[in-house]
Design a protein around this motif. Structure first.
Motif, short mmCIF file in Angstrom:
data_model
loop_
_atom_site.label_atom_id
_atom_site.label_comp_id
_atom_site.label_asym_id
_atom_site.label_seq_id
_atom_site.Cartn_x
_atom_site.Cartn_y
_atom_site.Cartn_z
N PHE A 250 -0.65 64.82 68.07
CA PHE A 250 0.24 65.98 68.03
C PHE A 250 1.69 65.54 67.83
O PHE A 250 2.18 64.66 68.54
CB PHE A 250 0.17 66.74 69.36
N GLY A 251 2.36 66.21 66.91
CA GLY A 251 3.81 66.07 66.83
C GLY A 251 4.48 67.02 67.82
O GLY A 251 3.81 67.73 68.59
N GLN A 252 5.78 67.06 67.78
CA GLN A 252 6.52 67.95 68.68
C GLN A 252 6.82 69.28 68.00
O GLN A 252 6.15 70.27 68.26
CB GLN A 252 7.82 67.28 69.14
N ASN A 253 7.77 69.31 67.11
CA ASN A 253 8.13 70.55 66.44
C ASN A 253 8.00 70.46 64.92
O ASN A 253 8.12 71.48 64.24
CB ASN A 253 9.58 70.94 66.77
N THR A 254 7.76 69.25 64.40
CA THR A 254 7.87 69.07 62.96
C THR A 254 6.57 68.60 62.32
O THR A 254 5.99 69.29 61.49
CB THR A 254 9.01 68.08 62.62
N TRP A 255 6.09 67.40 62.71
CA TRP A 255 4.96 66.80 62.00
C TRP A 255 3.85 66.36 62.95
O TRP A 255 4.09 65.60 63.89
CB TRP A 255 5.42 65.58 61.20
N ASP A 256 2.63 66.83 62.68
CA ASP A 256 1.43 66.22 63.24
C ASP A 256 0.99 65.09 62.32
O ASP A 256 1.33 65.08 61.13
CB ASP A 256 0.30 67.25 63.35
N GLU A 257 0.18 64.16 62.86
CA GLU A 257 -0.08 62.94 62.11
C GLU A 257 -1.56 62.53 62.12
O GLU A 257 -2.27 62.74 63.11
CB GLU A 257 0.72 61.77 62.72
N TRP A 288 1.35 66.93 58.74
CA TRP A 288 1.29 68.38 58.56
C TRP A 288 2.35 69.05 59.42
O TRP A 288 2.65 68.57 60.52
CB TRP A 288 -0.06 68.95 59.02
N PRO A 289 2.85 70.20 59.00
CA PRO A 289 3.63 71.02 59.93
C PRO A 289 2.77 71.38 61.14
O PRO A 289 1.56 71.61 61.00
CB PRO A 289 3.99 72.26 59.10
N THR A 290 3.37 71.43 62.30
CA THR A 290 2.59 71.66 63.52
C THR A 290 1.89 73.01 63.51
O THR A 290 0.85 73.18 64.16
CB THR A 290 3.50 71.55 64.76
N SER A 291 2.42 73.98 62.77
CA SER A 291 1.77 75.29 62.71
C SER A 291 0.46 75.26 61.92
O SER A 291 -0.36 76.17 62.03
CB SER A 291 2.71 76.32 62.07
N GLU A 292 0.24 74.19 61.13
CA GLU A 292 -0.94 74.10 60.29
C GLU A 292 -2.01 73.18 60.84
O GLU A 292 -3.09 73.07 60.26
CB GLU A 292 -0.54 73.63 58.88
N ALA A 293 -1.72 72.51 61.94
CA ALA A 293 -2.70 71.55 62.45
C ALA A 293 -2.79 71.60 63.97
O ALA A 293 -3.62 72.28 64.52
CB ALA A 293 -2.35 70.14 61.95
N SER A 294 -1.90 70.89 64.68
CA SER A 294 -2.08 70.63 66.12
C SER A 294 -3.47 70.02 66.31
O SER A 294 -4.37 70.64 66.87
CB SER A 294 -1.90 71.89 66.95
N PRO A 295 -3.66 68.79 65.84
CA PRO A 295 -5.00 68.22 65.71
C PRO A 295 -5.58 67.75 67.03
O PRO A 295 -4.89 67.18 67.87
CB PRO A 295 -4.79 67.05 64.76
N SER A 296 -6.87 67.96 67.18
CA SER A 296 -7.59 67.43 68.33
C SER A 296 -8.61 66.41 67.82
O SER A 296 -8.25 65.33 67.39
CB SER A 296 -8.23 68.55 69.14
N GLY A 297 -9.90 66.75 67.77
CA GLY A 297 -10.90 65.76 67.40
C GLY A 297 -10.95 65.48 65.91
O GLY A 297 -10.57 66.31 65.08
N ILE A 298 -11.42 64.26 65.55
CA ILE A 298 -11.65 63.89 64.17
C ILE A 298 -13.01 63.20 64.06
O ILE A 298 -13.56 62.69 65.03
CB ILE A 298 -10.55 62.98 63.59
N ALA A 299 -13.53 63.18 62.82
CA ALA A 299 -14.78 62.48 62.52
C ALA A 299 -14.72 62.00 61.08
O ALA A 299 -13.95 62.54 60.27
CB ALA A 299 -15.99 63.39 62.73
N PHE A 300 -15.53 61.01 60.75
CA PHE A 300 -15.59 60.50 59.39
C PHE A 300 -16.95 60.83 58.79
O PHE A 300 -17.99 60.59 59.41
CB PHE A 300 -15.38 58.98 59.38
#
Length: 377
Positions: A250-257, A288-300
Protein backbone atom coordinates in the motif's frame (compact mmCIF):
# COMPACT_ATOMS: atom_id res chain seq x y z
CA UNK A 1 -22.39 -5.92 -24.26
CA UNK A 2 -22.75 -5.31 -20.51
CA UNK A 3 -22.16 -8.04 -17.97
CA UNK A 4 -25.87 -8.35 -17.07
CA UNK A 5 -26.72 -8.58 -20.78
CA UNK A 6 -24.19 -11.34 -21.30
CA UNK A 7 -25.62 -13.26 -18.37
CA UNK A 8 -29.09 -12.96 -19.83
CA UNK A 9 -27.81 -14.10 -23.21
CA UNK A 10 -26.22 -17.13 -21.61
CA UNK A 11 -29.32 -17.90 -19.63
CA UNK A 12 -27.47 -17.45 -16.34
CA UNK A 13 -24.63 -19.79 -17.29
CA UNK A 14 -21.87 -19.90 -14.70
CA UNK A 15 -19.11 -18.61 -16.92
CA UNK A 16 -18.26 -15.18 -18.22
CA UNK A 17 -15.21 -13.93 -20.08
CA UNK A 18 -14.31 -10.31 -19.35
CA UNK A 19 -12.51 -7.90 -21.64
CA UNK A 20 -9.72 -5.93 -20.01
CA UNK A 21 -9.62 -2.28 -19.09
CA UNK A 22 -13.01 -1.80 -17.43
CA UNK A 23 -13.06 1.63 -15.83
CA UNK A 24 -15.14 2.88 -12.91
CA UNK A 25 -15.08 5.42 -10.14
CA UNK A 26 -13.81 3.14 -7.36
CA UNK A 27 -14.17 5.86 -4.73
CA UNK A 28 -17.97 5.77 -4.93
CA UNK A 29 -18.12 2.26 -3.47
CA UNK A 30 -20.94 1.44 -5.90
CA UNK A 31 -20.93 -2.15 -7.07
CA UNK A 32 -22.30 -3.81 -10.16
CA UNK A 33 -26.02 -4.51 -10.06
CA UNK A 34 -25.88 -8.02 -11.52
CA UNK A 35 -25.75 -10.87 -8.99
CA UNK A 36 -22.54 -12.90 -8.74
CA UNK A 37 -22.56 -16.36 -10.28
CA UNK A 38 -23.58 -18.79 -7.57
CA UNK A 39 -23.10 -22.26 -9.03
CA UNK A 40 -20.44 -24.44 -7.42
CA UNK A 41 -17.42 -24.99 -9.69
CA UNK A 42 -16.66 -28.34 -11.24
CA UNK A 43 -13.74 -30.24 -9.77
CA UNK A 44 -12.51 -31.14 -13.23
CA UNK A 45 -9.52 -29.32 -14.63
CA UNK A 46 -10.25 -26.54 -17.08
CA UNK A 47 -10.08 -27.71 -20.68
CA UNK A 48 -6.80 -27.05 -22.45
CA UNK A 49 -6.72 -23.74 -24.29
CA UNK A 50 -5.35 -23.05 -27.74
CA UNK A 51 -4.54 -19.48 -26.64
CA UNK A 52 -0.96 -18.82 -25.49
CA UNK A 53 -0.19 -18.79 -21.78
CA UNK A 54 -0.58 -15.35 -20.25
CA UNK A 55 -2.97 -14.20 -22.98
CA UNK A 56 -4.89 -12.18 -20.44
CA UNK A 57 -8.46 -13.43 -20.28
CA UNK A 58 -10.15 -14.55 -17.08
CA UNK A 59 -13.35 -16.55 -16.69
CA UNK A 60 -15.49 -16.36 -13.56
CA UNK A 61 -16.34 -20.04 -13.32
CA UNK A 62 -18.48 -19.81 -10.21
CA UNK A 63 -18.78 -19.09 -6.52
CA UNK A 64 -17.25 -21.82 -4.40
CA UNK A 65 -18.79 -20.62 -1.14
CA UNK A 66 -20.37 -17.53 0.38
CA UNK A 67 -21.52 -16.12 3.71
CA UNK A 68 -17.97 -15.66 5.05
CA UNK A 69 -17.33 -12.97 7.65
CA UNK A 70 -14.22 -10.75 7.34
CA UNK A 71 -12.23 -13.40 5.41
CA UNK A 72 -8.53 -12.63 5.12
CA UNK A 73 -6.07 -15.54 4.75
CA UNK A 74 -6.48 -18.46 2.35
CA UNK A 75 -4.39 -21.62 2.10
CA UNK A 76 -4.75 -24.84 0.12
CA UNK A 77 -4.70 -28.24 1.79
CA UNK A 78 -3.37 -31.38 0.13
CA UNK A 79 -6.28 -32.78 -1.86
CA UNK A 80 -7.72 -29.42 -2.88
CA UNK A 81 -9.73 -28.17 0.10
CA UNK A 82 -9.11 -24.66 1.40
CA UNK A 83 -8.63 -23.03 4.79
CA UNK A 84 -9.87 -19.47 5.23
CA UNK A 85 -9.36 -17.23 8.26
CA UNK A 86 -11.79 -14.65 9.65
CA UNK A 87 -9.85 -11.59 10.75
CA UNK A 88 -12.46 -10.30 13.18
CA UNK A 89 -14.12 -13.53 14.36
CA UNK A 90 -10.71 -15.20 15.00
CA UNK A 91 -11.83 -18.43 13.33
CA UNK A 92 -10.50 -20.81 10.70
CA UNK A 93 -12.93 -22.55 8.35
CA UNK A 94 -12.30 -25.50 6.07
CA UNK A 95 -13.99 -25.17 2.67
CA UNK A 96 -14.54 -28.22 0.49
CA UNK A 97 -12.77 -27.48 -2.79
CA UNK A 98 -15.54 -29.14 -4.84
CA UNK A 99 -18.83 -28.49 -3.08
CA UNK A 100 -17.97 -25.37 -1.08
CA UNK A 101 -19.29 -26.94 2.13
CA UNK A 102 -17.87 -25.20 5.21
CA UNK A 103 -16.58 -26.80 8.39
CA UNK A 104 -15.58 -24.57 11.30
CA UNK A 105 -12.28 -25.48 12.92
CA UNK A 106 -12.94 -23.09 15.80
CA UNK A 107 -11.38 -19.95 17.21
CA UNK A 108 -7.63 -19.44 17.44
CA UNK A 109 -6.71 -18.55 21.05
CA UNK A 110 -4.84 -15.34 21.74
CA UNK A 111 -6.11 -13.29 18.79
CA UNK A 112 -7.04 -9.68 19.66
CA UNK A 113 -8.87 -8.13 16.68
CA UNK A 114 -8.93 -4.38 16.26
CA UNK A 115 -8.66 -1.96 13.35
CA UNK A 116 -6.71 -3.73 10.62
CA UNK A 117 -5.43 -6.41 13.00
CA UNK A 118 -6.77 -9.84 13.90
CA UNK A 119 -6.41 -13.31 12.42
CA UNK A 120 -4.81 -12.77 9.02
CA UNK A 121 -2.53 -14.82 6.78
CA UNK A 122 -2.47 -18.62 6.65
CA UNK A 123 0.04 -21.13 5.31
CA UNK A 124 0.15 -24.94 5.41
CA UNK A 125 3.19 -27.23 5.63
CA UNK A 126 3.90 -30.77 6.87
CA UNK A 127 0.80 -31.12 9.05
CA UNK A 128 1.03 -27.59 10.48
CA UNK A 129 -1.23 -24.62 9.87
CA UNK A 130 0.70 -21.37 10.25
CA UNK A 131 -1.15 -18.14 11.07
CA UNK A 132 -0.17 -14.48 11.27
CA UNK A 133 -2.19 -12.83 14.01
CA UNK A 134 -2.52 -9.81 16.23
CA UNK A 135 -2.07 -10.62 19.92
CA UNK A 136 -2.36 -8.44 23.02
CA UNK A 137 1.13 -6.97 22.74
CA UNK A 138 2.33 -7.65 19.19
CA UNK A 139 1.75 -9.24 15.82
CA UNK A 140 3.11 -12.76 15.67
CA UNK A 141 3.26 -15.98 13.69
CA UNK A 142 2.08 -19.19 15.31
CA UNK A 143 1.58 -22.74 14.09
CA UNK A 144 -1.03 -25.35 14.97
CA UNK A 145 -1.15 -29.07 14.30
CA UNK A 146 -3.86 -30.15 11.88
CA UNK A 147 -4.80 -33.53 10.47
CA UNK A 148 -3.25 -36.88 11.33
CA UNK A 149 -3.38 -37.50 15.06
CA UNK A 150 -4.82 -34.00 15.56
CA UNK A 151 -7.87 -34.93 13.49
CA UNK A 152 -10.20 -32.36 11.96
CA UNK A 153 -9.37 -29.63 14.45
CA UNK A 154 -6.55 -27.21 15.15
CA UNK A 155 -4.08 -27.94 17.89
CA UNK A 156 -2.91 -25.38 20.43
CA UNK A 157 -0.94 -22.52 18.84
CA UNK A 158 2.83 -22.61 19.24
CA UNK A 159 4.80 -19.37 18.76
CA UNK A 160 7.03 -19.28 15.69
CA UNK A 161 7.99 -15.59 15.64
CA UNK A 162 6.90 -12.89 18.10
CA UNK A 163 7.61 -9.19 18.48
CA UNK A 164 6.31 -7.90 15.16
CA UNK A 165 5.01 -4.37 15.86
CA UNK A 166 1.21 -3.98 15.96
CA UNK A 167 -1.00 -0.99 15.37
CA UNK A 168 -4.53 0.05 14.50
CA UNK A 169 -3.38 0.16 10.87
CA UNK A 170 -0.59 -1.28 8.69
CA UNK A 171 -0.18 -4.68 10.32
CA UNK A 172 0.86 -6.50 7.13
CA UNK A 173 -0.21 -10.09 7.63
CA UNK A 174 0.53 -12.21 4.56
CA UNK A 175 2.62 -15.37 5.03
CA UNK A 176 3.68 -18.04 2.54
CA UNK A 177 6.28 -20.73 2.08
CA UNK A 178 8.71 -20.06 -0.74
CA UNK A 179 10.23 -22.50 -3.24
CA UNK A 180 13.24 -22.72 -0.90
CA UNK A 181 11.08 -24.15 1.90
CA UNK A 182 11.48 -21.03 4.02
CA UNK A 183 8.57 -19.06 5.53
CA UNK A 184 8.14 -15.47 4.34
CA UNK A 185 6.00 -12.77 5.96
CA UNK A 186 4.96 -9.26 4.90
CA UNK A 187 4.71 -6.77 7.76
CA UNK A 188 3.60 -3.15 8.12
CA UNK A 189 5.08 -0.16 9.91
CA UNK A 190 1.89 0.36 11.97
CA UNK A 191 1.77 4.05 11.03
CA UNK A 192 5.14 4.67 12.66
CA UNK A 193 6.99 5.40 9.46
CA UNK A 194 10.48 5.26 10.96
CA UNK A 195 10.17 1.52 11.58
CA UNK A 196 10.41 0.78 7.86
CA UNK A 197 14.03 2.03 7.65
CA UNK A 198 15.08 0.57 11.04
CA UNK A 199 16.66 -2.79 10.24
CA UNK A 200 16.42 -3.78 13.91
CA UNK A 201 12.62 -3.54 13.78
CA UNK A 202 10.41 -6.24 12.25
CA UNK A 203 7.90 -3.60 11.07
CA UNK A 204 7.75 -2.47 7.45
CA UNK A 205 9.69 -5.50 6.22
CA UNK A 206 9.57 -8.75 4.36
CA UNK A 207 10.82 -11.45 6.70
CA UNK A 208 12.38 -14.82 5.82
CA UNK A 209 12.71 -17.58 8.40
CA UNK A 210 12.91 -21.33 8.89
CA UNK A 211 9.65 -23.17 9.62
CA UNK A 212 10.64 -22.90 13.30
CA UNK A 213 11.04 -19.11 13.12
CA UNK A 214 14.84 -18.83 13.06
CA UNK A 215 16.74 -16.58 10.63
CA UNK A 216 16.93 -18.49 7.37
CA UNK A 217 20.31 -19.50 5.96
CA UNK A 218 21.57 -16.93 3.47
CA UNK A 219 19.60 -14.01 4.88
CA UNK A 220 21.25 -10.67 4.05
CA UNK A 221 21.72 -9.44 7.62
CA UNK A 222 23.47 -11.56 10.28
CA UNK A 223 21.20 -13.30 12.79
CA UNK A 224 18.13 -11.49 11.46
CA UNK A 225 14.90 -12.62 9.82
CA UNK A 226 14.79 -9.32 7.86
CA UNK A 227 14.95 -10.00 4.13
CA UNK A 228 14.07 -6.56 2.69
CA UNK A 229 13.10 -3.25 4.23
CA UNK A 230 11.66 0.19 3.49
CA UNK A 231 8.12 -1.15 3.05
CA UNK A 232 4.94 0.59 4.19
CA UNK A 233 2.44 -2.28 4.43
CA UNK A 234 3.00 -5.56 2.59
CA UNK A 235 -0.07 -7.76 2.21
CA UNK A 236 0.81 -9.64 -0.98
CA UNK A 237 3.71 -12.03 -1.64
CA UNK A 238 4.10 -14.64 -4.40
CA UNK A 239 6.76 -16.31 -6.55
CA UNK A 240 6.88 -16.55 -10.31
CA UNK A 241 7.80 -19.67 -12.29
CA UNK A 242 11.53 -18.92 -11.95
CA UNK A 243 11.38 -18.50 -8.18
CA UNK A 244 11.52 -14.69 -8.09
CA UNK A 245 9.69 -13.07 -5.17
CA UNK A 246 7.08 -10.38 -5.88
CA UNK A 247 5.32 -8.23 -3.30
CA UNK A 248 2.45 -5.73 -3.33
CA UNK A 249 2.26 -2.89 -0.86
CA UNK A 250 0.00 0.00 0.00
CA UNK A 251 1.10 3.52 -0.76
CA UNK A 252 -0.03 6.50 1.28
CA UNK A 253 -1.81 9.03 -0.91
CA UNK A 254 -0.16 8.67 -4.30
CA UNK A 255 1.21 5.30 -5.46
CA UNK A 256 0.57 1.66 -4.61
CA UNK A 257 3.35 -0.68 -5.72
CA UNK A 258 4.26 -4.07 -7.12
CA UNK A 259 7.90 -4.82 -6.33
CA UNK A 260 10.42 -7.44 -7.35
CA UNK A 261 11.98 -8.29 -3.99
CA UNK A 262 15.69 -8.93 -3.65
CA UNK A 263 17.54 -9.71 -0.40
CA UNK A 264 18.90 -6.77 1.57
CA UNK A 265 17.40 -4.09 -0.69
CA UNK A 266 15.72 -0.89 0.46
CA UNK A 267 12.28 -0.17 -1.04
CA UNK A 268 12.18 3.44 -0.01
CA UNK A 269 9.39 4.10 2.46
CA UNK A 270 8.97 6.67 3.98
CA UNK A 271 11.55 8.60 1.95
CA UNK A 272 9.87 7.84 -1.36
CA UNK A 273 6.52 6.57 -2.57
CA UNK A 274 6.44 4.99 -6.02
CA UNK A 275 9.27 5.48 -8.52
CA UNK A 276 12.05 7.80 -7.37
CA UNK A 277 14.94 6.96 -9.69
CA UNK A 278 17.41 7.00 -6.79
CA UNK A 279 20.13 4.36 -6.74
CA UNK A 280 19.79 3.68 -3.02
CA UNK A 281 16.15 2.61 -3.40
CA UNK A 282 14.46 -0.04 -5.55
CA UNK A 283 11.79 1.35 -7.86
CA UNK A 284 8.53 -0.62 -8.24
CA UNK A 285 7.96 -2.65 -11.39
CA UNK A 286 4.41 -1.26 -11.53
CA UNK A 287 2.53 1.45 -9.63
CA UNK A 288 -1.08 2.65 -9.40
CA UNK A 289 -3.00 5.55 -7.92
CA UNK A 290 -4.26 4.42 -4.53
CA UNK A 291 -7.88 4.85 -5.64
CA UNK A 292 -7.34 2.15 -8.30
CA UNK A 293 -5.65 -0.51 -6.21
CA UNK A 294 -4.93 -0.57 -2.45
CA UNK A 295 -3.49 -4.03 -3.06
CA UNK A 296 -3.76 -6.99 -0.72
CA UNK A 297 -3.10 -10.54 -1.94
CA UNK A 298 -1.25 -11.52 -5.13
CA UNK A 299 -0.70 -14.76 -7.04
CA UNK A 300 1.24 -15.84 -10.13
CA UNK A 301 -0.48 -17.68 -12.99
CA UNK A 302 0.10 -17.98 -16.73
CA UNK A 303 2.93 -15.52 -17.02
CA UNK A 304 1.44 -12.75 -14.89
CA UNK A 305 1.02 -11.52 -11.35
CA UNK A 306 -2.64 -11.18 -10.37
CA UNK A 307 -3.28 -8.57 -7.68
CA UNK A 308 -6.45 -8.12 -5.61
CA UNK A 309 -7.51 -4.51 -4.98
CA UNK A 310 -9.45 -3.36 -1.93
CA UNK A 311 -10.28 0.30 -2.50
CA UNK A 312 -9.86 -0.24 -6.25
CA UNK A 313 -12.40 -3.12 -6.22
CA UNK A 314 -10.72 -4.84 -9.16
CA UNK A 315 -8.30 -7.61 -10.05
CA UNK A 316 -5.13 -6.44 -11.76
CA UNK A 317 -3.10 -8.52 -14.21
CA UNK A 318 0.57 -7.54 -14.54
CA UNK A 319 2.22 -9.47 -17.40
CA UNK A 320 5.86 -10.37 -16.86
CA UNK A 321 8.86 -11.30 -18.96
CA UNK A 322 11.49 -12.52 -16.54
CA UNK A 323 12.15 -9.83 -13.98
CA UNK A 324 10.46 -7.10 -16.00
CA UNK A 325 6.95 -6.12 -16.95
CA UNK A 326 6.08 -7.16 -20.50
CA UNK A 327 3.02 -4.95 -20.93
CA UNK A 328 0.71 -2.54 -19.21
CA UNK A 329 -1.32 -3.72 -16.20
CA UNK A 330 -4.90 -4.67 -17.06
CA UNK A 331 -7.96 -4.40 -14.80
CA UNK A 332 -10.69 -7.04 -14.46
CA UNK A 333 -13.95 -7.31 -12.49
CA UNK A 334 -14.01 -3.59 -11.66
CA UNK A 335 -16.88 -2.96 -9.23
CA UNK A 336 -18.48 -6.37 -9.81
CA UNK A 337 -17.74 -8.02 -6.46
CA UNK A 338 -16.66 -5.09 -4.28
CA UNK A 339 -13.41 -5.12 -2.32
CA UNK A 340 -11.02 -7.94 -3.18
CA UNK A 341 -8.75 -9.26 -0.45
CA UNK A 342 -6.92 -12.46 -1.39
CA UNK A 343 -6.01 -14.30 -4.57
CA UNK A 344 -4.45 -17.78 -4.55
CA UNK A 345 -3.15 -19.85 -7.44
CA UNK A 346 -4.81 -23.25 -7.65
CA UNK A 347 -2.84 -24.82 -10.52
CA UNK A 348 -3.86 -25.42 -14.15
CA UNK A 349 -4.60 -21.74 -14.61
CA UNK A 350 -7.07 -21.60 -11.74
CA UNK A 351 -7.27 -18.76 -9.24
CA UNK A 352 -9.25 -18.54 -6.02
CA UNK A 353 -10.39 -14.98 -5.25
CA UNK A 354 -11.71 -13.84 -1.84
CA UNK A 355 -13.90 -10.76 -1.48
CA UNK A 356 -13.71 -8.39 1.49
CA UNK A 357 -17.02 -6.56 1.89
CA UNK A 358 -17.64 -7.50 5.56
CA UNK A 359 -14.40 -6.01 6.94
CA UNK A 360 -16.21 -2.83 8.16
CA UNK A 361 -15.07 -0.86 5.09
CA UNK A 362 -17.24 -2.45 2.44
CA UNK A 363 -20.91 -2.34 1.48
CA UNK A 364 -22.05 -5.93 2.06
CA UNK A 365 -24.73 -7.45 -0.14
CA UNK A 366 -26.53 -10.77 0.11
CA UNK A 367 -24.01 -13.62 0.03
CA UNK A 368 -20.95 -11.58 1.02
CA UNK A 369 -18.26 -12.53 1.54
CA UNK A 370 -17.43 -15.24 -0.98
CA UNK A 371 -14.69 -17.27 -2.61
CA UNK A 372 -14.80 -17.14 -6.41
CA UNK A 373 -13.22 -19.58 -8.79
CA UNK A 374 -11.48 -17.96 -11.77
CA UNK A 375 -10.04 -19.69 -14.82
CA UNK A 376 -7.19 -17.86 -16.52
CA UNK A 377 -6.51 -18.12 -20.25
Amino acid sequence: MSRPAVLRALGGAAALVFAVGCSSDADTGVRGTSPPVSSAPSSAAAPSSTRPAGDGRVTVAGTLTEGLRSPWGLAALPGGDLLVSSRDERTVTRVDGRSGAKTSLGEVPGVVPGGEGGLMGLAVRDGWVYAYLTAESDNRIVRMRYGGAAGDRLGAPEPVLTGIPKGVVHNGGRIAFGPDGMLYAGTGETGRTGLAQDRKSLGGKILRMTPEGKPAPGNPFPDSVVYSYGHRNVQGIAWDGEGRLWAAEFGQNTWDELNLVEPGRNYGWPDVEGRAGEARFVDPVAQWPTSEASPSGIAFARGAVWMAGLRGERLWRIPLSGAERSGEPEAFLAGEYGRLRTVLAGGDGRLWLVTSETDTRGTPEAGDDRILRLDVR
